[in-house]
Design a protein around this motif. Structure first.
Motif: not given
Length: 204
Positions: A176-200
């Motif tokens: 259960e702990m690992q699932k939360i960590v994985d989901e958090y990491t996924k959200i963080q990565e998607e947020t970075k991609k979105f911000i990078s797209t906005l910058h471009k």
């Protein structure tokens, strides 16, 4: 919550404040003055490490770049005294003594290089797992959520070890702990991609 549903922070975490340079220097002198110096002991005192003392702003920058600020304070610590020093290490969770409104905390995701010995100054409270079977990234995620949510903590002018020690953290299984960590990491990565797209888009 009953006791079998949560951990009390002080039962699973080591929580300590960073060093002041004056107290650190006094501590080194006391060790030297109160030690019986054999030949090997003298050699240990002569050999020392050049240690960097990092504050909150420098740690925030390090978390982004993984480059340690060359302009930070330094202190020479003898190898013999090193055993009692809590150096920065991977997995440390850091809180500012004087919190901002958003209650940001930091997670040290990479082990510093061997030649880059660092300690925290007294503007920082470090939270370190004392139970290796618990996922420390999970603890970081939960602490960040709790600190941002709890109004009695969020409104404080100063964080203390006592405040952090009494926080209750949901007790979950390893999976259960690992699932939360994985989901958090996924959200963080998607947020970075979105911000990078906005910058471009803004560069057109």
């Amino acid at each position: 919550m009953s006791n079998n549903k949560y951990w009390l922070a002080k039962d699973i975490l080591e929580i300590f404040k960073g060093y002041t340079e004056v107290k650190l220097s006094d501590g080194i002198r006391n060790v030297i003055n109160n030690s019986e110096l054999t030949n090997s002991g003298i050699e240990d005192f002569v050999k020392y490490d050049d240690v960097r003392i990092l504050g909150w702003k420098q740690l925030k920058e390090y978390n982004k770049t993984h480059i340690i600020d060359d302009n930070c304070s330094r202190i020479k610590i003898s190898r013999r005294y090193n055993k009692s020093i809590r150096y920065m290490q991977k997995g440390d969770i850091l809180c500012p003594v004087l919190p901002s409104k958003d209650m940001d905390i930091l997670y040290i995701s990479e082990e510093p290089e061997d030649e880059e010995k660092c300690i925290y100054n007294d503007s920082v409270i470090c939270i370190r797992l004392s139970k290796p079977e618990i996922n420390n990234k999970y603890i970081y995620i939960m602490l960040q959520s709790i600190l941002q949510k709890e109004s009695n903590i969020a409104s404080t002018k100063r964080l203390t070890i006592e405040m952090l020690s009494n926080i209750k953290i949901a007790k979950l299984s390893t999976d259960e702990m690992q699932k939360i960590v994985d989901e958090y990491t996924k959200i963080q990565e998607e947020t970075k991609k979105f911000i990078s797209t906005l910058h471009k888009l803004n560069n057109f």
